[in-house]
Design a protein around this motif. Structure first.
Motif, PDB file in Angstrom:
ATOM      1  N   LEU A  62     -14.388   0.093 -10.555  1.00 29.45           N
ATOM      2  CA  LEU A  62     -13.142   0.657 -11.077  1.00 29.45           C
ATOM      3  C   LEU A  62     -13.120   0.584 -12.595  1.00 29.45           C
ATOM      4  O   LEU A  62     -12.516   1.411 -13.266  1.00 29.45           O
ATOM      5  CB  LEU A  62     -11.939  -0.085 -10.487  1.00 29.45           C
ATOM      6  CG  LEU A  62     -11.725   0.116  -8.987  1.00 29.45           C
ATOM      7  CD1 LEU A  62     -10.430  -0.527  -8.553  1.00 29.45           C
ATOM      8  CD2 LEU A  62     -11.728   1.592  -8.638  1.00 29.45           C
ATOM      9  N   TYR A 122     -12.413  -1.684   5.309  1.00 22.30           N
ATOM     10  CA  TYR A 122     -13.089  -1.243   4.074  1.00 22.30           C
ATOM     11  C   TYR A 122     -14.118  -0.155   4.388  1.00 22.30           C
ATOM     12  O   TYR A 122     -14.189   0.868   3.719  1.00 22.30           O
ATOM     13  CB  TYR A 122     -13.757  -2.453   3.424  1.00 22.30           C
ATOM     14  CG  TYR A 122     -14.648  -2.143   2.243  1.00 22.30           C
ATOM     15  CD1 TYR A 122     -14.152  -2.223   0.946  1.00 22.30           C
ATOM     16  CD2 TYR A 122     -15.982  -1.791   2.409  1.00 22.30           C
ATOM     17  CE1 TYR A 122     -14.957  -1.947  -0.141  1.00 22.30           C
ATOM     18  CE2 TYR A 122     -16.788  -1.515   1.331  1.00 22.30           C
ATOM     19  CZ  TYR A 122     -16.277  -1.597   0.059  1.00 22.30           C
ATOM     20  OH  TYR A 122     -17.087  -1.320  -1.014  1.00 22.30           O
ATOM     21  N   VAL A 125     -12.380   3.226   5.586  1.00 21.43           N
ATOM     22  CA  VAL A 125     -11.807   4.067   4.529  1.00 21.43           C
ATOM     23  C   VAL A 125     -12.865   5.005   3.979  1.00 21.43           C
ATOM     24  O   VAL A 125     -12.645   6.197   3.790  1.00 21.43           O
ATOM     25  CB  VAL A 125     -11.259   3.190   3.380  1.00 21.43           C
ATOM     26  CG1 VAL A 125     -10.884   4.050   2.197  1.00 21.43           C
ATOM     27  CG2 VAL A 125     -10.063   2.415   3.841  1.00 21.43           C
ATOM     28  N   ARG A 137     -13.567   5.037  -4.657  1.00 20.87           N
ATOM     29  CA  ARG A 137     -12.400   4.470  -5.354  1.00 20.87           C
ATOM     30  C   ARG A 137     -11.471   3.773  -4.370  1.00 20.87           C
ATOM     31  O   ARG A 137     -11.014   2.654  -4.615  1.00 20.87           O
ATOM     32  CB  ARG A 137     -11.640   5.585  -6.082  1.00 20.87           C
ATOM     33  CG  ARG A 137     -12.164   5.868  -7.468  1.00 20.87           C
ATOM     34  CD  ARG A 137     -11.288   6.877  -8.177  1.00 20.87           C
ATOM     35  NE  ARG A 137     -11.488   8.222  -7.663  1.00 20.87           N
ATOM     36  CZ  ARG A 137     -10.498   9.000  -7.212  1.00 20.87           C
ATOM     37  NH1 ARG A 137      -9.265   8.566  -7.192  1.00 20.87           N
ATOM     38  NH2 ARG A 137     -10.756  10.218  -6.767  1.00 20.87           N
ATOM     39  N   PHE A 138     -11.187   4.450  -3.244  1.00 19.20           N
ATOM     40  CA  PHE A 138     -10.282   3.872  -2.250  1.00 19.20           C
ATOM     41  C   PHE A 138     -10.850   2.568  -1.713  1.00 19.20           C
ATOM     42  O   PHE A 138     -10.148   1.559  -1.595  1.00 19.20           O
ATOM     43  CB  PHE A 138     -10.056   4.857  -1.103  1.00 19.20           C
ATOM     44  CG  PHE A 138      -9.198   6.036  -1.476  1.00 19.20           C
ATOM     45  CD1 PHE A 138      -8.736   6.190  -2.769  1.00 19.20           C
ATOM     46  CD2 PHE A 138      -8.857   6.985  -0.537  1.00 19.20           C
ATOM     47  CE1 PHE A 138      -7.946   7.271  -3.129  1.00 19.20           C
ATOM     48  CE2 PHE A 138      -8.058   8.068  -0.876  1.00 19.20           C
ATOM     49  CZ  PHE A 138      -7.607   8.217  -2.169  1.00 19.20           C
ATOM     50  N   VAL A 141     -10.439  -0.421  -3.961  1.00 13.33           N
ATOM     51  CA  VAL A 141      -9.104  -1.043  -3.930  1.00 13.33           C
ATOM     52  C   VAL A 141      -8.970  -1.921  -2.683  1.00 13.33           C
ATOM     53  O   VAL A 141      -8.494  -3.067  -2.756  1.00 13.33           O
ATOM     54  CB  VAL A 141      -8.002   0.040  -3.971  1.00 13.33           C
ATOM     55  CG1 VAL A 141      -6.630  -0.589  -3.792  1.00 13.33           C
ATOM     56  CG2 VAL A 141      -8.060   0.796  -5.289  1.00 13.33           C
ATOM     57  N   VAL A 142      -9.419  -1.395  -1.532  1.00  8.71           N
ATOM     58  CA  VAL A 142      -9.347  -2.189  -0.296  1.00  8.71           C
ATOM     59  C   VAL A 142     -10.207  -3.448  -0.426  1.00  8.71           C
ATOM     60  O   VAL A 142      -9.808  -4.534   0.006  1.00  8.71           O
ATOM     61  CB  VAL A 142      -9.794  -1.352   0.922  1.00  8.71           C
ATOM     62  CG1 VAL A 142      -9.792  -2.200   2.181  1.00  8.71           C
ATOM     63  CG2 VAL A 142      -8.888  -0.158   1.104  1.00  8.71           C
ATOM     64  N   ILE A 144     -10.942  -5.129  -3.142  1.00 14.16           N
ATOM     65  CA  ILE A 144     -10.289  -6.116  -4.016  1.00 14.16           C
ATOM     66  C   ILE A 144      -9.152  -6.810  -3.266  1.00 14.16           C
ATOM     67  O   ILE A 144      -9.071  -8.043  -3.243  1.00 14.16           O
ATOM     68  CB  ILE A 144      -9.774  -5.434  -5.298  1.00 14.16           C
ATOM     69  CG1 ILE A 144     -10.952  -4.958  -6.154  1.00 14.16           C
ATOM     70  CG2 ILE A 144      -8.904  -6.389  -6.102  1.00 14.16           C
ATOM     71  CD1 ILE A 144     -10.564  -4.082  -7.315  1.00 14.16           C
ATOM     72  N   VAL A 145      -8.283  -6.015  -2.630  1.00 20.80           N
ATOM     73  CA  VAL A 145      -7.165  -6.616  -1.880  1.00 20.80           C
ATOM     74  C   VAL A 145      -7.708  -7.531  -0.781  1.00 20.80           C
ATOM     75  O   VAL A 145      -7.239  -8.657  -0.604  1.00 20.80           O
ATOM     76  CB  VAL A 145      -6.256  -5.521  -1.278  1.00 20.80           C
ATOM     77  CG1 VAL A 145      -5.186  -6.140  -0.394  1.00 20.80           C
ATOM     78  CG2 VAL A 145      -5.600  -4.705  -2.382  1.00 20.80           C
ATOM     79  N   LEU A 148      -9.354 -10.839  -2.212  1.00 19.33           N
ATOM     80  CA  LEU A 148      -8.344 -11.761  -2.745  1.00 19.33           C
ATOM     81  C   LEU A 148      -7.468 -12.319  -1.634  1.00 19.33           C
ATOM     82  O   LEU A 148      -6.851 -13.369  -1.783  1.00 19.33           O
ATOM     83  CB  LEU A 148      -7.472 -11.055  -3.791  1.00 19.33           C
ATOM     84  CG  LEU A 148      -8.171 -10.664  -5.081  1.00 19.33           C
ATOM     85  CD1 LEU A 148      -7.204  -9.962  -6.021  1.00 19.33           C
ATOM     86  CD2 LEU A 148      -8.755 -11.880  -5.781  1.00 19.33           C
TER      87      LEU A 148
END
Lengths: 215, 225
Positions: A62, A122, A125, A137-138, A141-142, A144-145, A148
């Motif tokens: 990203l 993940y 997607v 890109r999508f 984000v998945v 990272i979420v 974490l």
């Protein structure tokens, strides 16, 4: 380069098998069944390291939009899911003779299962997005979420299971880990880590070849 | 325009569109009433058994309604071809995220108010004393659900089989939030003081902070479409 990593990984896994079957002592109460631990436990460590790679690769992608970072994250996620699958499968195989059940909603089993499902999401997607760049890109984000979220999953599931009811069975494994057991675990961990690195490198090469072929 | 005014513009637009079309709110509210019937039919009318699973049912109701409502939020933008307009928002795109999140929070607050009222009426629960603590848990949990839901909703609006992928992505990520709110609701309804569930509240705060920060930082990546 990748090939040599493969050779070293194979040697590492062989050394791990030798340690697990020949060097490590036979467990007193469980017998030989306990030797599955030498794959079961390192597999989950390696899987979580792979998810750390997913997190770093996703952030890097990203940040820089470098396809290499995305390929690394993608490859690590696939391999991490495989190793976590190995962990769950060996756990079930080990659980049947020792606990008498394939599966139980114990804290650690549950949290591993939740993380497993998050990273399958993940991969989904990516698969369900038509444009690969958008999928990257999508997925980032998945990733990272999801990564974490791992500590939150662990704490919540631990409290959920341990505050309200005491453990119904003793934790398996050696009561007092002898040095041979520790050494066998370590060798197997290094072996599986090398294998994981080899798989990721191989998947990385394949993904690059795929992208070059379609570009 | 400042960040707050840009976020406010998005909230205002969503509320106005909803007030005129009355699409999402009416359907979601009606859906949550229907859930009440379904729970009653599938679990039977046994009061004692129902009481023991009530915190779970309450949150299941909120969660299922949220899955429908949050998923719609960005699909509407696509159907009405307003996505480009969102992209044209000047400055930092995270203002759009804050606006959308606030709109979704409003929707969920409305649904929760209705669900909670209906549950107390139909399932015969006494929430009176537990209400202040319950509202705190409700607020923290809702923020977590809406923060991830808004982020993933913006994503799945562009994906094939989005109605399928949205819950598949959202539910496992929300496991910590769900456990925290169900377990604290259980304790609070049993008459325990708020201090007993303080570890759950801390977990909820940590989850909210992580989800909102990740949402703010990554939203412009999703808005690109």
């Amino acid at each position: 380069m990748t090939r040599w990593l493969g050779v070293v990984a194979m040697l590492g896994v062989l050394a791990g098998l030798v340690m697990a079957f020949l060097v490590a002592p036979r467990e007193m109460t469980q017998g030989n069944v306990q030797r599955i631990m030498y794959v079961h436990v390192p597999a989950v460590w390696v899987a979580y390291l792979a998810f750390l790679v997913v997190l770093l690769g996703s952030v890097a992608y990203l940040w820089s939009r470098a396809p290499a970072a995305d390929r690394t994250a993608h490859a690590a996620a696939e391999v991490g899911v495989v190793f976590l699958g190995v962990n769950i499968a060996t756990g079930a195989i080990w659980g049947k003779p020792t606990w008498g059940t394939w599966w139980t909603w114990d804290a650690r089993l549950t949290s591993v299962a939740v993380v497993f499902v998050i990273f399958i999401g993940y991969l989904l997607v990516r698969q369900m997005t038509d444009d690969p760049e958008r999928g990257a890109r999508f997925a980032a984000v998945v990733g990272i979420v999801g990564a974490l979220n791992i500590p939150l999953v662990h704490f919540s599931v631990y409290w959920w299971r341990t505050l309200h009811q005491p453990p119904t069975f003793a934790k398996p494994g050696p009561a007092a880990a002898s040095s041979a057991i520790g050494a066998a675990l370590l060798v197997n961990f290094v072996g599986l880590l090398l294998l994981c690195a080899y798989f990721i490198a191989k998947r990385y090469d394949l993904l690059r070849a795929q992208q070059e072929a379609t570009a | 325009m400042t960040f707050v005014r840009r976020a406010w513009a998005v909230v205002w637009k969503d509320v106005l569109a909803e007030r005129r079309s009355k699409e999402t709110v009416n359907a979601v509210l009606f859906f949550s009433v229907l859930l009440l019937f379904v729970f009653e039919f599938t679990l039977g009318a046994d009061r004692d058994r129902l009481a023991s699973v009530l915190p779970g049912l309450l949150w299941l109701g909120v969660l299922l309604a949220a899955l429908l409502g949050l998923g719609r939020s960005f699909v509407l933008e696509r159907e009405n071809e307003c996505w480009e307009a969102l992209l044209l928002t000047p400055g930092d795109k995270s203002a759009v995220y804050v606006g959308k999140l606030a709109g979704n929070l409003l929707l969920m607050a409305l649904v929760e108010a209705v669900v909670l009222t209906l549950f107390t009426l139909f399932m015969n629960v006494d929430v009176g004393r537990a209400l202040p603590g319950l509202l705190l848990v409700l607020a923290l949990g809702t923020l977590g659900i809406a923060a991830v839901g808004t982020l993933f909703g913006a994503m799945t609006a562009h994906v094939r089989a989005r109605e399928l992928l949205f819950p598949v992505l959202l539910l496992p990520v929300l496991v910590p939030v769900l456990l925290a709110i169900v377990k604290s609701t259980e304790a609070l309804l049993a008459g325990e003081p708020l201090g007993v569930v303080s570890h759950w509240l801390k977990l909820l705060v940590a989850a909210d902070v992580i989800y909102v920060v990740v949402g703010l930082l990554t939203f412009d990546v999703l808005l690109e479409g």
